[in-house]
Design a protein around this motif. Sequence first.
Motif, PDB file in Angstrom:
ATOM      1  N   ALA A 176       0.825  -1.211   0.000  1.00 53.77           N
ATOM      2  CA  ALA A 176       0.000   0.000   0.000  1.00 53.77           C
ATOM      3  C   ALA A 176       0.858   1.261   0.000  1.00 53.77           C
ATOM      4  O   ALA A 176       0.527   2.244  -0.665  1.00 53.77           O
ATOM      5  CB  ALA A 176      -0.925  -0.010   1.218  1.00 53.77           C
TER       6      ALA A 176
ATOM      7  N   ILE B 118     -10.456   3.765  -5.268  1.00 52.71           N
ATOM      8  CA  ILE B 118      -9.898   2.716  -4.422  1.00 52.71           C
ATOM      9  C   ILE B 118     -10.970   1.653  -4.207  1.00 52.71           C
ATOM     10  O   ILE B 118     -11.984   1.908  -3.543  1.00 52.71           O
ATOM     11  CB  ILE B 118      -9.410   3.254  -3.061  1.00 52.71           C
ATOM     12  CG1 ILE B 118      -8.436   4.418  -3.245  1.00 52.71           C
ATOM     13  CG2 ILE B 118      -8.761   2.130  -2.263  1.00 52.71           C
ATOM     14  CD1 ILE B 118      -7.982   5.052  -1.935  1.00 52.71           C
TER      15      ILE B 118
ATOM     16  N   THR C 133      -5.966  -2.700  -0.083  1.00 54.46           N
ATOM     17  CA  THR C 133      -6.172  -1.300  -0.457  1.00 54.46           C
ATOM     18  C   THR C 133      -6.462  -0.425   0.756  1.00 54.46           C
ATOM     19  O   THR C 133      -6.188   0.782   0.736  1.00 54.46           O
ATOM     20  CB  THR C 133      -7.316  -1.165  -1.479  1.00 54.46           C
ATOM     21  OG1 THR C 133      -8.487  -1.840  -0.974  1.00 54.46           O
ATOM     22  CG2 THR C 133      -6.926  -1.772  -2.817  1.00 54.46           C
TER      23      THR C 133
ATOM     24  N   LEU D 292      -3.791   1.901   2.087  1.00 52.57           N
ATOM     25  CA  LEU D 292      -3.497   3.186   1.442  1.00 52.57           C
ATOM     26  C   LEU D 292      -3.818   4.373   2.338  1.00 52.57           C
ATOM     27  O   LEU D 292      -3.143   5.413   2.267  1.00 52.57           O
ATOM     28  CB  LEU D 292      -4.302   3.307   0.147  1.00 52.57           C
ATOM     29  CG  LEU D 292      -3.737   2.640  -1.109  1.00 52.57           C
ATOM     30  CD1 LEU D 292      -4.818   2.537  -2.176  1.00 52.57           C
ATOM     31  CD2 LEU D 292      -2.548   3.420  -1.634  1.00 52.57           C
TER      32      LEU D 292
ATOM     33  N   ILE E 165     -11.269  11.165  -4.196  1.00 54.13           N
ATOM     34  CA  ILE E 165     -11.247   9.710  -4.047  1.00 54.13           C
ATOM     35  C   ILE E 165     -12.657   9.143  -4.090  1.00 54.13           C
ATOM     36  O   ILE E 165     -13.542   9.591  -3.357  1.00 54.13           O
ATOM     37  CB  ILE E 165     -10.588   9.302  -2.706  1.00 54.13           C
ATOM     38  CG1 ILE E 165      -9.160   9.831  -2.628  1.00 54.13           C
ATOM     39  CG2 ILE E 165     -10.614   7.786  -2.534  1.00 54.13           C
ATOM     40  CD1 ILE E 165      -8.500   9.622  -1.277  1.00 54.13           C
TER      41      ILE E 165
ATOM     42  N   THR F 185     -14.500   5.537  -3.433  1.00 64.10           N
ATOM     43  CA  THR F 185     -14.274   4.203  -2.897  1.00 64.10           C
ATOM     44  C   THR F 185     -15.591   3.574  -2.494  1.00 64.10           C
ATOM     45  O   THR F 185     -16.527   4.267  -2.096  1.00 64.10           O
ATOM     46  CB  THR F 185     -13.316   4.229  -1.684  1.00 64.10           C
ATOM     47  OG1 THR F 185     -13.090   2.884  -1.223  1.00 64.10           O
ATOM     48  CG2 THR F 185     -13.891   5.052  -0.534  1.00 64.10           C
TER      49      THR F 185
ATOM     50  N   PHE G  16      -7.055   1.660  -7.924  1.00 64.76           N
ATOM     51  CA  PHE G  16      -6.274   0.754  -7.091  1.00 64.76           C
ATOM     52  C   PHE G  16      -7.194  -0.359  -6.604  1.00 64.76           C
ATOM     53  O   PHE G  16      -8.237  -0.100  -6.008  1.00 64.76           O
ATOM     54  CB  PHE G  16      -5.688   1.503  -5.890  1.00 64.76           C
ATOM     55  CG  PHE G  16      -4.710   2.575  -6.249  1.00 64.76           C
ATOM     56  CD1 PHE G  16      -3.365   2.285  -6.406  1.00 64.76           C
ATOM     57  CD2 PHE G  16      -5.132   3.892  -6.446  1.00 64.76           C
ATOM     58  CE1 PHE G  16      -2.446   3.275  -6.747  1.00 64.76           C
ATOM     59  CE2 PHE G  16      -4.231   4.892  -6.785  1.00 64.76           C
ATOM     60  CZ  PHE G  16      -2.884   4.583  -6.937  1.00 64.76           C
ATOM     61  N   THR G  17      -6.800  -1.597  -6.856  1.00 68.90           N
ATOM     62  CA  THR G  17      -7.636  -2.720  -6.468  1.00 68.90           C
ATOM     63  C   THR G  17      -6.797  -3.907  -6.023  1.00 68.90           C
ATOM     64  O   THR G  17      -5.655  -4.073  -6.461  1.00 68.90           O
ATOM     65  CB  THR G  17      -8.552  -3.159  -7.626  1.00 68.90           C
ATOM     66  OG1 THR G  17      -9.462  -4.179  -7.164  1.00 68.90           O
ATOM     67  CG2 THR G  17      -7.750  -3.730  -8.790  1.00 68.90           C
TER      68      THR G  17
END
Length: 272
Positions: free
Chosen positions: A87, A102, A108, A111, A122, A124, A173-174
Amino acid sequence: MLEAERHRLILKLLHERSVVSVMDFVELLGTSEATVRRDINGLSEAGHLRRIRGGAEALTPRHEAHLVGVPYALNEGVCAVEKRAIAQAAAALTKDGDSIIINGGTTTYGLVDFLAGRSLDILTNSIPIVTQLLATSRNRVTLPGGTVYREQNIVLSPYDNDAIAHFWGQKLFTGCYGLNRFGLMEADPLIVQAELKLLKRCEELIVLADSRKLRQRSAMIVVDLARISTLITDRGATEEELEPLRNAGIRVIQVDIEPSEATESVPQSLRS
């Protein structure tokens, strides 16, 4: 794993899922079918669960839908040091002003510790990530609508016209269930559907996966290797596992882990 520890994990799984099959217990606990059946019988006789054909049921079942895969609470302590290092390397790929997505997951989630002082937009679908970002940073955070799946601590929606449709991210990001020459794999069709929606809204796909994931398989492929820009993993990944990924044009970043920081397979929080 000691009997008392198995019993705690069995009851925790039932609290999350309400009904769990013997074979699911075998996979999640890493023990034999005979041991699982013996544990279920003992807990049933003690009045802690209800034994049913092929598995066990909580005494007060929730009757909620659940996703295939290891629950978030059981997965968060697995390879925790590796996940944190991965991360940290992923966070270094962002800069202030970026718009990122994210995807929910225990890797994740790491992060958030490295985004506290940043200025990002962001999106998510992770409840823990949203909660921590709001508490520790001034990033602008968007949460899509949908149903909360408590086991995995994520929000999923079957509808196309939600917040995801109006968000654009430079990077997604995954984590993943597995990754190999066939592509990025997940274990549940709802998660596959959710990730495909996120992929439509990003430029780059960055996969955060500890080296175990390169040896896990699923029948469900989310995307092939051509869609992946970067893989961040640890030094436990072998060249044989990484070669087809590099040949597909994926940038591979391997993080270093100190030998003394080896992690256990069961979260410490579940041991007491």
